[in-house]
Enzyme design. Structure first.
Site, short mmCIF file in Angstrom:
data_model
loop_
_atom_site.label_atom_id
_atom_site.label_comp_id
_atom_site.label_asym_id
_atom_site.label_seq_id
_atom_site.Cartn_x
_atom_site.Cartn_y
_atom_site.Cartn_z
N GLU A 261 0.88 -1.17 0.00
CA GLU A 261 0.00 0.00 0.00
C GLU A 261 0.91 1.20 0.00
O GLU A 261 1.57 1.48 1.01
CB GLU A 261 -0.89 0.02 1.26
CG GLU A 261 -1.77 -1.20 1.43
CD GLU A 261 -2.91 -1.26 0.44
OE1 GLU A 261 -3.18 -0.24 -0.23
OE2 GLU A 261 -3.54 -2.32 0.33
N CYS A 300 -3.30 8.31 3.66
CA CYS A 300 -2.99 7.82 2.32
C CYS A 300 -4.17 8.03 1.38
O CYS A 300 -4.01 8.11 0.18
CB CYS A 300 -2.62 6.35 2.39
SG CYS A 300 -3.85 5.38 3.29
P1 NAP Z 1 8.25 4.91 4.85
O1 NAP Z 1 9.33 5.86 5.17
O2 NAP Z 1 8.32 4.18 3.57
O3 NAP Z 1 8.20 3.89 6.08
C1 NAP Z 1 7.23 2.88 6.14
C2 NAP Z 1 7.76 1.74 7.00
O4 NAP Z 1 8.85 1.09 6.35
C3 NAP Z 1 8.27 2.18 8.36
O5 NAP Z 1 7.90 1.22 9.31
C4 NAP Z 1 9.77 2.19 8.16
O6 NAP Z 1 10.49 2.04 9.36
C5 NAP Z 1 9.94 0.99 7.27
N1 NAP Z 1 11.17 0.96 6.50
C6 NAP Z 1 11.96 1.99 6.10
N2 NAP Z 1 13.00 1.54 5.37
C7 NAP Z 1 12.88 0.19 5.32
C8 NAP Z 1 13.64 -0.85 4.71
N3 NAP Z 1 14.74 -0.59 4.01
N4 NAP Z 1 13.23 -2.12 4.85
C9 NAP Z 1 12.12 -2.42 5.55
N5 NAP Z 1 11.35 -1.47 6.15
C10 NAP Z 1 11.72 -0.18 6.03
O7 NAP Z 1 6.83 5.61 4.85
P2 NAP Z 1 6.21 6.59 5.94
O8 NAP Z 1 6.96 7.88 5.81
O9 NAP Z 1 6.14 5.96 7.28
O10 NAP Z 1 4.72 6.74 5.45
C11 NAP Z 1 4.29 7.73 4.56
C12 NAP Z 1 3.90 7.16 3.23
O11 NAP Z 1 3.04 6.03 3.42
C13 NAP Z 1 3.10 8.10 2.36
O12 NAP Z 1 3.64 8.12 1.08
C14 NAP Z 1 1.70 7.51 2.32
O13 NAP Z 1 1.00 7.77 1.14
C15 NAP Z 1 1.95 6.08 2.51
N6 NAP Z 1 0.79 5.45 3.15
C16 NAP Z 1 0.03 4.59 2.42
C17 NAP Z 1 -1.07 3.98 3.01
C18 NAP Z 1 -1.93 3.01 2.26
O14 NAP Z 1 -2.72 2.31 2.90
N7 NAP Z 1 -1.84 2.91 0.96
C19 NAP Z 1 -1.38 4.24 4.35
C20 NAP Z 1 -0.59 5.12 5.04
C21 NAP Z 1 0.51 5.71 4.43
P3 NAP Z 1 11.11 3.33 10.10
O15 NAP Z 1 9.98 4.20 10.48
O16 NAP Z 1 11.82 2.74 11.26
O17 NAP Z 1 12.03 3.98 9.10
#
Ligand code: NAP
Length: 520
Positions: A261, A300
């Site tokens: 997602e 999102c």
């Molecule tokens: P993110 O930076 O991609 O982080 C998401 C998750 O991935 C966090 O738990 C993060 O951990 C982890 N992560 C980071 N690097 C990783 C790696 N190399 N391997 C495995 N896991 C890793 O996203 P975010 O900033 O938290 O969220 C914002 C984004 O999410 C927005 O673009 C939004 O549109 C999207 N979103 C989508 C939905 C949906 O249902 N479609 C819902 C909510 C949000 P850490 O925090 O420890 O870095």
């Protein structure tokens, strides 16, 4: 030093061996708690969940697992006040916005508990799900093919985004646990506290068998390495991290099933011939303002692009801006405040950067900078006012169809006719949701089908459902959540459809007597 939150893996609470990463109050700037996953034996944790948790869950029927979910709901409801306090402190959200996450999560879990009751009869011996009718393979029907869905014999690893620490866990854990698959959740670091606390309450209540629910807070380093072929990964977050996960060797080489997602440029579309003052026009204006400001636009599913007929561009800009101007932004502890903070300084910087990018191709119709920050120090608080941008020539503004600003920001786009509007929506390359505003059922139905290929969900709002509709951005467990293309291509929820991800399909080819024995 602030408290170091423990991880729950291998059936034990374990502290990381590092110094820990601090979690902040995004309004006051104070340190809250720390998280750390250094030194955890991840292969052992995954094996424990897979072997102990998985076996114990699969020994129960769907109905029995549904009853476990119902017991979890009671525990979470009983501790709700503590969750509210954590959300205020760590997410900087006003009460209503915290409720979207907390109560939304509990409601979704409760929905799956109820669905579990319905599976008692239809599932084979309560141990598997029957998929469709048997098909004849021999002329006389003596030899047939019956498809079954059996719980996958691995773990479900959830890697979640910062914006829904409660809902993000339970909307995934409900279907996984009901399916008989143990869960390991890795919440986003910035807001891991609420997830950790909810897991702690469920664990302390002793409802689930050992290994059924684990939580790892802190770095994701090495998290994907222990994955095995029957494990599944459900990721919510940015497209960049999604790409890293998809290409990780453990996933590529072991065919680990992955659900993504990711981000999305969701649209709201006012159908032609609904002048200012018409109900459809007013419903669009209200929903856009609500979507932009709820959770400070950190959803999102939030509306990012607003499409209106050319002739209504000025009137729509004025009406939406008038609503946004009334939004009081600041400290969520102040009762007059309607919109709290972004989650962190990093998000504040990302929103400012994204806004600056979009402003190169748009005009500012309502400027968030004109909002004063109530009851908080603007130099410390991660608060921004809502900003409405506008692109008079949306064909010549590619950035508005490409850059997701994860905050209280949307762009107004005028269209010539419905075909043009649909073309503009499609430039988002696949989104989670689009909403339609109109008054003629046939037109709404036509546009809904046109948009269906590009969206996981189409939300049609007409005056007859003004008081009933569930909101553009609200994800209901009964409906599919996920979107094609840029939105990640994932599918979650949608009632019992969510269970598919946690099951393996197999065709059983056998004689009628064996198939009858299967049904028990
Ligand atoms: P993110 O930076 O991609 O982080 C998401 C998750 O991935 C966090 O738990 C993060 O951990 C982890 N992560 C980071 N690097 C990783 C790696 N190399 N391997 C495995 N896991 C890793 O996203 P975010 O900033 O938290 O969220 C914002 C984004 O999410 C927005 O673009 C939004 O549109 C999207 N979103 C989508 C939905 C949906 O249902 N479609 C819902 C909510 C949000 P850490 O925090 O420890 O870095």
């Amino acid at each position: 030093m602030t408290e170091l939150l423990k991880n729950f893996v291998s059936g034990r609470w374990q502290a990381g061996t590092g110094a820990g990463t601090p979690l902040f109050d995004p309004v006051l700037g104070t340190d809250l708690v720390r998280v750390d996953s250094t030194g955890l034996d991840l292969p052992a944790a995954f094996a424990f969940a897979r072997e102990q948790g998985g076996a114990a869950l699969r020994a129960l029927s769907y109905r029995e697992r549904g009853a476990l979910l119902a017991a979890m709901v009671k525990v979470l409801q009983a501790n709700r006040d503590a969750y509210d306090q954590i959300a205020t402190a760590n997410s900087g959200t006003v009460k209503n916005d915290s409720a979207v996450d907390i109560d939304g999560g509990i409601y979704t879990l409760a929905t799956y508990a109820k669905l579990g009751e319905t599976l008692g009869q239809t599932s084979g011996n309560g141990r598997f799900l029957v998929d469709g009718e048997a098909a004849r393979l021999s002329k006389d029907g003596g030899f047939q093919s019956q498809h079954l869905l059996v719980p996958t014999q691995g773990v479900a690893l959830f890697i979640n985004a910062f914006n829904f620490p409660s809902w993000g866990l339970w909307e995934k854990a409900g279907p996984a646990l009901l399916s008989g698959v143990p869960v390991i959740v890795k919440p986003a670091t910035a807001t891991a506290w609420l997830t950790q606390r909810m897991v702690q309450d469920v664990v302390d209540a002793g409802i689930l068998p050992p290994g059924a629910l684990s939580v790892i807070c802190g770095s994701s380093a090495g998290l994907l390495d222990p994955l095995q072929p029957f494990d599944v990964v459900s990721f919510t977050g940015s497209a960049e991290t999604a790409a890293l996960i998809r290409s990780h060797p453990a996933i590529v080489q072991r065919s680990v099933r992955v659900n993504i997602e990711a981000d999305s440029l969701n649209s709201a579309l006012l159908l032609p011939d609904h002048a200012p003052g018409s109900e459809a026009f007013e419903l669009l204006v209200k929903e856009v303002a609500r979507e932009m400001t709820q959770k400070s636009g950190q959803k999102c599913t939030a509306i990012r692009r607003v499409l209106v007929p050319e002739a209504l561009y000025g009137a729509a800009a004025e009406a939406i801006s008038a609503r946004l101007a009334k939004t009081r932004v600041g400290n969520p502890r102040n009762e007059s405040v309607r919109m709290g903070a972004l989650v962190s300084r990093a998000q504040l910087a990302a929103v400012r950067e994204g806004l600056a990018t979009l402003k190169t191709q748009t005009a500012v119709l309502h400027d968030g900078a004109t909002h004063s920050i109530v009851d908080a120090d603007p130099a410390v608080a991660c608060c921004v006012g809502p900003t409405l941008l506008g692109a008079r020539d949306p064909d010549a503004a590619p950035l508005v169809h490409d850059v997701e600003v994860f905050g209280p920001v949307a762009t107004l786009l005028p269209y010539r006719d419905l075909a043009h509007a649909l073309q503009l929506v499609q430039r988002g390359q696949g989104s989670l949701v689009a909403s339609l505003y109109g008054s003629r059922p046939a037109e709404l139905a036509h546009a809904a089908v046109e948009l269906a290929a590009w969206h996981g969900r189409v939300h049609a709002v007409s005056p007859d459902v003004a008081a009933q509709h569930t909101g553009h951005g609200n994800v209901m467990p009964q409906s599919l959540h996920g979107g094609p293309g840029r939105a990640g291509g994932g599918e979650e929820l949608g009632g019992l459809r969510a269970l598919n991800f946690y099951h393996r399909r197999a065709a059983i080819q056998a004689g009628s007597a064996v198939l009858a024995a299967l049904a028990g």
